[in-house]
Write an enzyme that holds these catalytic residues in place. Structure first.
Site, PDB file in Angstrom:
ATOM      1  N   HIS A 128      -3.341   7.071   2.981  1.00  0.00           N
ATOM      2  CA  HIS A 128      -3.738   5.791   2.402  1.00  0.00           C
ATOM      3  C   HIS A 128      -5.121   5.428   2.952  1.00  0.00           C
ATOM      4  O   HIS A 128      -5.362   5.494   4.159  1.00  0.00           O
ATOM      5  CB  HIS A 128      -2.705   4.725   2.759  1.00  0.00           C
ATOM      6  N   ASN A 175     -10.169   0.005  -0.123  1.00  0.00           N
ATOM      7  CA  ASN A 175      -8.716   0.097  -0.006  1.00  0.00           C
ATOM      8  C   ASN A 175      -8.113  -0.448  -1.309  1.00  0.00           C
ATOM      9  O   ASN A 175      -8.199  -1.638  -1.576  1.00  0.00           O
ATOM     10  CB  ASN A 175      -8.274  -0.737   1.208  1.00  0.00           C
ATOM     11  N   CYS A 188       0.818  -1.226   0.000  1.00  0.00           N
ATOM     12  CA  CYS A 188       0.000   0.000   0.000  1.00  0.00           C
ATOM     13  C   CYS A 188       0.847   1.268   0.000  1.00  0.00           C
ATOM     14  O   CYS A 188       0.349   2.350  -0.284  1.00  0.00           O
ATOM     15  CB  CYS A 188      -0.940   0.005   1.196  1.00  0.00           C
TER      16      CYS A 188
HETATM   17  O1  UT7 Z   1      -3.881  -1.337   3.583  1.00  0.00           O
HETATM   18  C1  UT7 Z   1      -3.184  -2.100   4.526  1.00  0.00           C
HETATM   19  C2  UT7 Z   1      -3.816  -3.413   4.617  1.00  0.00           C
HETATM   20  N1  UT7 Z   1      -4.767  -3.740   5.580  1.00  0.00           N
HETATM   21  C3  UT7 Z   1      -5.404  -2.997   6.512  1.00  0.00           C
HETATM   22  O2  UT7 Z   1      -5.236  -1.834   6.668  1.00  0.00           O
HETATM   23  C4  UT7 Z   1      -6.367  -3.742   7.381  1.00  0.00           C
HETATM   24  C5  UT7 Z   1      -6.339  -3.344   8.815  1.00  0.00           C
HETATM   25  N2  UT7 Z   1      -7.387  -4.031   9.560  1.00  0.00           N
HETATM   26  C6  UT7 Z   1      -8.677  -3.688   9.470  1.00  0.00           C
HETATM   27  O3  UT7 Z   1      -9.051  -2.774   8.775  1.00  0.00           O
HETATM   28  C7  UT7 Z   1      -9.669  -4.460  10.324  1.00  0.00           C
HETATM   29  O4  UT7 Z   1      -8.950  -5.343  11.166  1.00  0.00           O
HETATM   30  C8  UT7 Z   1     -10.721  -5.272   9.513  1.00  0.00           C
HETATM   31  C9  UT7 Z   1     -11.667  -4.313   8.824  1.00  0.00           C
HETATM   32  C10 UT7 Z   1     -10.052  -6.142   8.474  1.00  0.00           C
HETATM   33  C11 UT7 Z   1     -11.532  -6.132  10.465  1.00  0.00           C
HETATM   34  O5  UT7 Z   1     -12.147  -5.333  11.466  1.00  0.00           O
HETATM   35  P1  UT7 Z   1     -11.984  -5.692  13.021  1.00  0.00           P
HETATM   36  O6  UT7 Z   1     -12.757  -4.694  13.749  1.00  0.00           O
HETATM   37  O7  UT7 Z   1     -10.519  -5.796  13.317  1.00  0.00           O
HETATM   38  O8  UT7 Z   1     -12.692  -7.083  13.093  1.00  0.00           O
HETATM   39  P2  UT7 Z   1     -12.123  -8.451  13.681  1.00  0.00           P
HETATM   40  O9  UT7 Z   1     -11.266  -9.137  12.682  1.00  0.00           O
HETATM   41  O10 UT7 Z   1     -11.571  -8.205  15.039  1.00  0.00           O
HETATM   42  O11 UT7 Z   1     -13.456  -9.270  13.823  1.00  0.00           O
HETATM   43  C12 UT7 Z   1     -14.492  -8.892  14.743  1.00  0.00           C
HETATM   44  C13 UT7 Z   1     -15.654  -9.848  14.594  1.00  0.00           C
HETATM   45  C14 UT7 Z   1     -15.253 -11.299  14.593  1.00  0.00           C
HETATM   46  O12 UT7 Z   1     -16.294 -12.036  15.221  1.00  0.00           O
HETATM   47  P3  UT7 Z   1     -16.162 -12.476  16.761  1.00  0.00           P
HETATM   48  O13 UT7 Z   1     -14.924 -13.300  16.817  1.00  0.00           O
HETATM   49  O14 UT7 Z   1     -16.057 -11.211  17.538  1.00  0.00           O
HETATM   50  O15 UT7 Z   1     -17.438 -13.233  16.980  1.00  0.00           O
HETATM   51  C15 UT7 Z   1     -15.194 -11.677  13.146  1.00  0.00           C
HETATM   52  O16 UT7 Z   1     -15.415 -13.048  12.913  1.00  0.00           O
HETATM   53  O17 UT7 Z   1     -16.288  -9.623  13.326  1.00  0.00           O
HETATM   54  C16 UT7 Z   1     -16.318 -10.862  12.582  1.00  0.00           C
HETATM   55  N3  UT7 Z   1     -16.123 -10.515  11.177  1.00  0.00           N
HETATM   56  C17 UT7 Z   1     -17.120 -10.173  10.353  1.00  0.00           C
HETATM   57  N4  UT7 Z   1     -18.439 -10.063  10.554  1.00  0.00           N
HETATM   58  C18 UT7 Z   1     -19.190  -9.669   9.500  1.00  0.00           C
HETATM   59  C19 UT7 Z   1     -14.953 -10.466  10.495  1.00  0.00           C
HETATM   60  N5  UT7 Z   1     -15.176 -10.086   9.225  1.00  0.00           N
HETATM   61  C20 UT7 Z   1     -16.516  -9.904   9.127  1.00  0.00           C
HETATM   62  C21 UT7 Z   1     -17.344  -9.495   8.062  1.00  0.00           C
HETATM   63  N6  UT7 Z   1     -18.683  -9.403   8.313  1.00  0.00           N
HETATM   64  N7  UT7 Z   1     -16.871  -9.208   6.844  1.00  0.00           N
END
Ligand code: UT7
Length: 331
Positions: A258, A288, A117
């Protein structure tokens, strides 16, 4: 500082026509619009139509072609093309050479650069240094990713985040040495690389990797780790850009971030007291787009008349590697 300055002579960008909305994704994986908007700020993203022949090559070529037109220049005026991407169509030849071929730029130096990125910001900084060194006089810089070619659309943790886009700029040598990049950071730390990677072979898959969804050739991301790392790094890099140059928020017209996740951008805005009108947001419409995101924002801001000659701007990004980068530009 050499007696050579760097002028941004033109910018361009390209996004595919095809939209992939949160509702579309909800019909493909177990997710919903509310979750995606709340956690990322994204409503829709653009996706190339591979069947119609769209690719990283076509997007990147269009972006640079538009930047050249904006600069009233032609491909043959360039002596270097840098194509920052993680989604090149082929690894040999570099896509930069094929872009050069499409645009009639030859002979020309050309290469692809991988900084995830951070690609556009890294490439802009490098282009500035190469022009100031006297080595090159007219450089086409492209940040462009067709992330849809790398995303596993059965994996909800990632498919919601990424989109396809490209941004480009044409940089030329200028007699005014105060023009161009006045402060730059190109850095990274390989420790933590496994939080964002694309395994090609089974042996590349990190031991103990979780998930039933390991698809070779697709991006794997530990979103939480990346978030934890990046949320503070983002703030530190912007803070460093201000402190190293002695500039204040009042001195800059835009801090171009970004478009990783709206929560990260908002957190930086809040911690650093950056006003809404100085931090452009388009993640809602494009998601993104990895190396595409900063260049796309830059071009859109210029075309909207929100960045003009004489302005000072900051570009900042972080990404896989892990990498981070900033550039403070006097336009
Ligand atoms: O450009 C550089 C590259 N990457 C990034 O910048 C990514 C940086 N990270 C992020 O933006 C975030 O971590 C994400 C958007 C990818 C995920 O958000 P989060 O708030 O960190 O969610 P999480 O992975 O901690 O998941 C929270 C909950 C989980 O359920 P439980 O375990 O709390 O029951 C996941 O299973 O949300 C669930 N979950 C979803 N639910 C609905 C994960 N993905 C999804 C989804 N829809 N798409």
């Amino acid at each position: 500082m050499s007696g050579i300055g760097v002028r941004i002579a033109g910018t361009g960008s390209a996004v595919p026509e095809q939209r992939l909305t949160n509702h579309d994704l909800a019909s493909m994986v177990d997710t919903n619009d509310e979750w995606i908007v709340q956690r990322t700020g994204i409503h829709e993203r653009r996706i190339i139509n591979q069947e119609a022949g769209e690719s990283q090559l076509t997007l990147a070529t269009s972006a640079l072609e538009r930047a050249l037109a904006d600069a009233s220049m032609q491909g043959s005026d360039l002596d270097l093309i840098i194509n920052a991407t993680v989604s090149s169509d082929m690894t040999c030849p570099s896509t930069a050479h094929r872009i050069a071929n499409e645009l009639g730029a030859a002979p020309v130096a050309a290469f692809d650069m991988q900084a995830a990125c951070c690609g556009f910001v890294y490439a802009m900084n490098l282009a500035d240094s190469l022009i100031r060194s006297g080595r090159h006089k007219a450089v086409g810089v492209i940040g462009c990713d067709a992330m849809s070619t790398l995303v596993d659309y059965e994996d909800r943790s990632m498919s919601i985040l990424f989109g396809d886009a490209g941004g480009a700029a044409v940089l030329t040598a200028d007699d005014n040495p105060t023009l161009g990049c006045i402060h730059q950071v190109i850095e990274g730390d390989g420790n933590g690389w496994e939080s964002l990677y694309i395994p090609r072979k089974q042996r590349d898959v990190v031991p103990g990797a979780v998930g039933e969804h390991i698809k070779l050739g697709c991006l794997r991301m530990d979103g939480r780790s990346v978030y934890k790392f990046a949320v503070n790094k983002f703030i530190n890099v912007i803070q460093d850009a201000f402190e190293s140059t002695g500039l204040t928020v009042d001195d800059v017209s835009q801090v171009i971030c970004h478009q990783s996740n709206i929560r990260m951008i908002n957190s930086a805005k809040e911690k650093l007291g950056l006003p809404d009108d100085k931090v452009y947001i388009n993640i809602d419409k494009y998601g993104n787009s990895s190396a595409g995101s900063v260049g796309l924002c830059f071009d859109q801001l210029r075309k909207e008349g929100r960045i003009n000659t004489g302005d000072t701007i900051i570009m900042v990004a972080f990404g896989g590697g892990m990498t981070w980068s900033s550039g403070v530009w006097q336009l």
